[in-house]
Enzyme design. Sequence first.
Site, PDB file in Angstrom:
ATOM      1  N   ARG A 162       0.833  -1.211   0.000  1.00  0.00           N
ATOM      2  CA  ARG A 162       0.000   0.000   0.000  1.00  0.00           C
ATOM      3  C   ARG A 162       0.866   1.258   0.000  1.00  0.00           C
ATOM      4  NH1 ARG A 162      -2.156  -3.753  -1.101  1.00  0.00           N
ATOM      5  NH2 ARG A 162      -4.004  -4.762  -0.233  1.00  0.00           N
ATOM      6  N   SER A 237     -11.299  -1.212   3.267  1.00  0.00           N
ATOM      7  CA  SER A 237     -10.433  -1.504   4.416  1.00  0.00           C
ATOM      8  C   SER A 237      -9.830  -0.213   4.960  1.00  0.00           C
ATOM      9  CB  SER A 237      -9.311  -2.460   4.007  1.00  0.00           C
ATOM     10  OG  SER A 237      -9.845  -3.689   3.598  1.00  0.00           O
ATOM     11  N   GLU A 333      -4.951   2.711   6.462  1.00  0.00           N
ATOM     12  CA  GLU A 333      -4.687   2.627   5.029  1.00  0.00           C
ATOM     13  C   GLU A 333      -5.303   3.836   4.333  1.00  0.00           C
ATOM     14  OE1 GLU A 333      -6.097  -0.281   1.383  1.00  0.00           O
ATOM     15  OE2 GLU A 333      -5.603  -1.190   3.298  1.00  0.00           O
TER      16      GLU A 333
END
Length: 337
Positions: A162, A237, A333
């Site tokens: 990420r 998420s 995230e």
Amino acid sequence: MEILTDFSLKNYNTFGIEAKARQFVAVHNIVELRTILKENKASKKFILGGGSNMLLTKDIEALVIHIDLKGKKIIQETDDFVWVECQSGENWHEFVLWTIDQNFGGLENMSLIPGNVGTTPVQNIGAYGTEIKDTFDSCEAMKIENQEIKTFIQEECHFGYRESIFKNEAKDKYVITSVVYKLTKRHHKINTSYGDITAELAKKNISNPSLKDVSDAVIVIRQSKLPDPKELGNSGSFFKNPILLKTDFEKIHQQFPEMKYYEVSDTEVKVPAGWLIEQAGFKGKRFGDAGIHKNQALVLVNYGNATGQEILAVSMTIQDDIFKTFGIHIEAEVNVI
């Protein structure tokens, strides 16, 4: 192009947070983007794509430039591979479905991820054993300062979990305008290594899955676990899965032997953040209009009129509790604005 003032961003972020842009403009091609950047050099700027990976905690005191560049085309192909260029404003899931319709392989495991194409290299998005870096060839980006177009190849993007150069050294310096993906035309590398996909295919008695079979399975799994942002505000998420050194993890694992984990290298393991959050008792909890989804502990949701600050407070409560309970820090995230 019209620059609007005090513009509501409620419909431009998947959390459905009410926040205003001091100024707002949508650009539909490279010429418009270059013009806006050139004519507003002194203005503070905020680049907005699909609004799928951010949590707005305040009004945006800047010129918000909504990237709405559309189009896709094949730019090169061989017997085995095809290079597809897609403009950054295209919806990601619709683009994935288009590649599958063409029998181009490589993106099927990332079906139904919310957002637009331009965000995919920024986050190095991934799901079910695949990441953007696996198919990424290059992207074009306009430098905000001087409006020059630069091509970033795979090696220059510094992809990690990420992570990319666009979240670090190049942050706030470029606007991604298009992305090129290298996809397979035959001999597809079908990835069904995740148990959920295997189980879903088994339910349908599919032993030799096609690209569409894998995509359909992923869609069913995601829909069963993740709420539709159009119906319940969320950003997918919210937290990254923490990656720990094996030496550190082994000490924690002795205390919590039931803890799930996956080896990512000889020295590191990944722990599912959703498992940690669920074990800490947060799954399905609600704090006013902010809460944690009942089917997936990784997903924070807006039940109606939650503010960004309220959702952020819930996320910080979760982080504190996980650290106190397990000694593990979980990172967001989602980009908190």
